[in-house]
Design a protein around this motif. Structure first.
Motif, short mmCIF file in Angstrom:
data_model
loop_
_atom_site.label_atom_id
_atom_site.label_comp_id
_atom_site.label_asym_id
_atom_site.label_seq_id
_atom_site.Cartn_x
_atom_site.Cartn_y
_atom_site.Cartn_z
N CYS A 36 -67.95 23.81 0.36
CA CYS A 36 -67.26 22.75 -0.39
C CYS A 36 -67.63 22.84 -1.86
O CYS A 36 -66.78 22.64 -2.75
CB CYS A 36 -67.64 21.38 0.17
SG CYS A 36 -66.72 20.00 -0.54
N LYS A 41 -65.20 21.43 -5.07
CA LYS A 41 -64.89 20.05 -4.70
C LYS A 41 -66.12 19.35 -4.12
O LYS A 41 -66.00 18.48 -3.26
CB LYS A 41 -63.73 20.01 -3.70
CG LYS A 41 -62.43 20.57 -4.27
CD LYS A 41 -61.27 20.37 -3.32
CE LYS A 41 -59.96 20.90 -3.92
NZ LYS A 41 -58.80 20.69 -3.03
N ALA A 43 -67.93 17.18 -5.41
CA ALA A 43 -67.94 15.75 -5.69
C ALA A 43 -67.21 14.93 -4.63
O ALA A 43 -67.44 13.72 -4.49
CB ALA A 43 -67.31 15.48 -7.07
N HIS A 44 -66.32 15.60 -3.88
CA HIS A 44 -65.55 14.89 -2.84
C HIS A 44 -66.13 15.09 -1.45
O HIS A 44 -65.51 14.67 -0.46
CB HIS A 44 -64.10 15.40 -2.85
CG HIS A 44 -63.39 15.20 -4.15
ND1 HIS A 44 -62.96 13.97 -4.58
CD2 HIS A 44 -63.05 16.08 -5.14
CE1 HIS A 44 -62.37 14.09 -5.76
NE2 HIS A 44 -62.42 15.36 -6.12
N LEU A 45 -67.30 15.73 -1.38
CA LEU A 45 -67.89 16.02 -0.06
C LEU A 45 -68.06 14.75 0.77
O LEU A 45 -67.77 14.73 1.97
CB LEU A 45 -69.24 16.73 -0.23
CG LEU A 45 -70.01 17.04 1.07
CD1 LEU A 45 -69.20 17.97 1.96
CD2 LEU A 45 -71.37 17.65 0.75
N GLY A 46 -68.53 13.68 0.12
CA GLY A 46 -68.74 12.43 0.85
C GLY A 46 -67.45 11.91 1.47
O GLY A 46 -67.44 11.48 2.63
N ASP A 47 -66.37 11.98 0.71
CA ASP A 47 -65.08 11.51 1.24
C ASP A 47 -64.62 12.36 2.41
O ASP A 47 -64.11 11.82 3.42
CB ASP A 47 -64.01 11.56 0.14
CG ASP A 47 -64.31 10.58 -1.00
OD1 ASP A 47 -64.97 9.56 -0.73
OD2 ASP A 47 -63.89 10.87 -2.13
N TYR A 48 -64.79 13.68 2.30
CA TYR A 48 -64.37 14.57 3.39
C TYR A 48 -65.16 14.28 4.66
O TYR A 48 -64.60 14.26 5.76
CB TYR A 48 -64.55 16.03 2.98
CG TYR A 48 -63.75 16.47 1.78
CD1 TYR A 48 -62.55 15.83 1.45
CD2 TYR A 48 -64.18 17.52 0.97
CE1 TYR A 48 -61.81 16.23 0.35
CE2 TYR A 48 -63.43 17.93 -0.13
CZ TYR A 48 -62.26 17.28 -0.43
OH TYR A 48 -61.52 17.68 -1.52
N ASP A 51 -64.13 10.94 6.21
CA ASP A 51 -62.84 11.11 6.88
C ASP A 51 -63.02 11.83 8.21
O ASP A 51 -62.40 11.46 9.22
CB ASP A 51 -61.88 11.90 5.99
CG ASP A 51 -61.39 11.09 4.78
OD1 ASP A 51 -61.52 9.86 4.82
OD2 ASP A 51 -60.91 11.71 3.81
N VAL A 353 -64.42 19.01 5.88
CA VAL A 353 -64.34 19.91 4.73
C VAL A 353 -63.18 20.88 4.89
O VAL A 353 -62.43 21.13 3.94
CB VAL A 353 -65.67 20.68 4.57
CG1 VAL A 353 -65.53 21.80 3.53
CG2 VAL A 353 -66.79 19.72 4.17
N GLY A 356 -60.07 18.59 4.36
CA GLY A 356 -60.01 17.90 3.07
C GLY A 356 -59.81 18.85 1.89
O GLY A 356 -59.08 18.52 0.94
N THR A 357 -60.43 20.00 1.92
CA THR A 357 -60.29 20.95 0.81
C THR A 357 -58.96 21.67 0.83
O THR A 357 -58.60 22.34 -0.15
CB THR A 357 -61.42 22.00 0.86
OG1 THR A 357 -61.37 22.69 2.12
CG2 THR A 357 -62.78 21.35 0.68
#
Length: 480
Positions: A36, A41, A43-48, A51, A353, A356-357
């Motif tokens: 990730c 990305k 910075a978006h690991l938490g969101d992924y 989810d 991940v 999301g990515t």
């Protein structure tokens, strides 16, 4: 770039766990987190991850309470008659034991739930494999393939997803495929026979009495409860018999006798037929409760996690009305629950991940785009072949709702019917059931005390062969 990174992430994960450089839980968490960051990305690991956890939380809840429910049913003796029947068939013959594993897994798979199938199959067969020093990866491999073939039932998941995604009737997909699926199941039984013969040549054939004589302190073999490190009921008057030791694993049936991983054969004995947890007077209540639970699951009266939550609560309350006894039963199966639920939530990082990515979308599109134009009239064959890697490397939801509609549109452009594409899409299920993204496989390897990497190395080639047999039979019979 995302396509390359997606395949690289999956390859890295598989290599590390098969080489036993990392545990599956650590690999499922750390490798996608690292990739990730590579994708840019981080910075978006938490969101992924959130989810992914949100999407798999119902599955984790279902597995937790299903393990408790079926663990209690094993403790109280619900499946003892089935195991005795299997013992009479197997007669301590390795060939019969492996074939019996395939048949039992196929029969229990009629409920449509892989976790249930693996819990019952391993609980029934593990003591025989352990006692006779048979290769446990043979058991996990055969059970996974048999369940994979049966997973194509309309209520099993893949067929329903294909029908929903392509807006066709599930019956129109499944019923014409029955001859091809029957050939696939026959292939699993034949493979079990061949693997069993290899085990017989390696170990020889014993009578049941001779097998039992190896451990005279154990009167008989019933059901082996527990998984993980040393879970299961305690022996004697407390709560049954101890299920300890470790799993013998190996690349194949010729790899030599299964060896212990953290214990010895002396640590193991099957559940005591006189164990204190038996509830013979409640046998028919437990049987009817189980039938009602499975019926409600198949009919989809309530979400599966809710059904198992209610079922576990009823089973504990009726069979063990005293709170200390209930706590003891929950504690006896806590290792299973923690091991499996931990795997599921770790897998949520991987899938979160991957999705999301956008890596999974780029991988799917790349595979679809690489199909030559000349293969258009043969999109049924192409879909069947693609179902093997795609359902292994991504979830069923990702394949059936993301990739299958694209394949169906390509097929229609060349005169291939949507139903033909839908039927071809389910042939990869024998391989899919051993995917690291399938939570049920962790129930299988956890209860059998087999390393996931060992299971993967053993089963992939045979599962691919089984899937190709189904695909070939479908083409031969004009179904695909």
């Amino acid at each position: 770039m995302l396509t390359i990174l997606g395949f690289a992430m999956i390859a890295t994960f598989l290599v590390l766990i098969m080489m036993k450089k990392m545990s599956p839980i650590a690999a499922l968490v750390l490798i996608p987190a690292l990739f990730c960051v590579f994708v840019g990305k981080g910075a978006h690991l938490g969101d992924y991850v959130i989810d992914g956890v949100s999407s798999l939380a119902p599955t984790a809840a279902m597995l937790m309470f299903a393990i408790v429910y079926f663990g209690v049913m094993i403790d109280v003796g619900l499946f003892d008659p089935i195991v005795r029947a299997i013992l009479r068939f197997c007669k301590a013959d390795p060939m019969r034991i492996v074939v019996g594993t395939a048949l039992l897994a196929a029969i229990v798979s009629l409920d449509g739930d892989g976790s249930t199938t693996f819990m019952i199959t391993v609980s029934a067969m593990y003591p025989l494999y352990k006692r006779l020093k048979m290769s446990l990866v043979v058991m996990t491999g055969v059970a996974a393939m048999a369940n994979g073939v049966m997973n194509t039932l309309p209520w099993g998941g893949p067929t329903a997803r294909a029908a929903t995604a392509l807006k066709v009737d599930a019956t129109d997909i499944f019923v014409p495929m029955i001859p091809a699926l029957a050939v696939g199941l026959l292939a699993v039984v034949v493979l079990a026979y061949v693997l069993g013969l290899r085990e017989r040549r390696r170990l020889g054939t014993l009578t049941l009495d001779e097998a039992l004589a190896r451990e005279p302190e154990s009167e008989t073999v019933l059901v082996g409860a527990g998984s993980g490190t040393a879970s299961g009921a305690k022996s004697g008057a407390k709560s049954g018999a101890k299920s300890g030791g470790g799993a013998g694993t190996g690349e194949d049936a010729d790899a030599g006798p299964a060896t212990a991983d953290g214990g010895s054969d002396d640590d193991f004995q099957g559940l005591d037929p006189n164990r204190a947890t038996l509830r013979p007077k409640l046998y028919w209540f437990n049987a009817l409760l189980t039938v009602a639970l499975l019926t409600a699951m198949i009919m989809e009266w309530l979400p599966i996690p809710v059904l198992f939550l209610i079922g576990a609560a009823l089973a504990l309350t009726v069979n063990f009305p005293h709170i200390p006894d209930q706590k003891a039963r929950i504690a006896a199966h806590a290792d299973n629950v923690l091991n499996v639920s931990g795997m599921v939530f770790a897998a949520a990082v991987f899938t979160g991940v991957l999705t999301g990515t956008g890596m999974v979308d780029h991988m799917a599109n790349w595979l679809v785009d690489t199909i030559p134009d000349g293969m258009g009239p043969h999109m049924g064959l192409v879909t069947g072949l693609l179902s093997l890697p795609l359902t292994y490397f991504m979830s069923n939801d990702g394949f059936y709702f993301g990739v299958l509609p694209v394949l169906a549109e390509a097929g229609q452009a060349h005169g291939v019917s949507t139903l033909e594409i839908a039927r071809a899409s389910i042939v990869g299920q024998p391989l899919h059931m051993s995917s690291p993204l399938v939570p049920a496989v962790y129930v299988l390897v956890g209860m059998a005390k087999v390393e996931f990497g060992d299971h993967t190395k053993f089963v992939v080639k045979w599962a691919v062969l089984t899937s190709l047999v189904i695909l070939g039979a479908g083409i031969l019979f004009g179904i695909i």
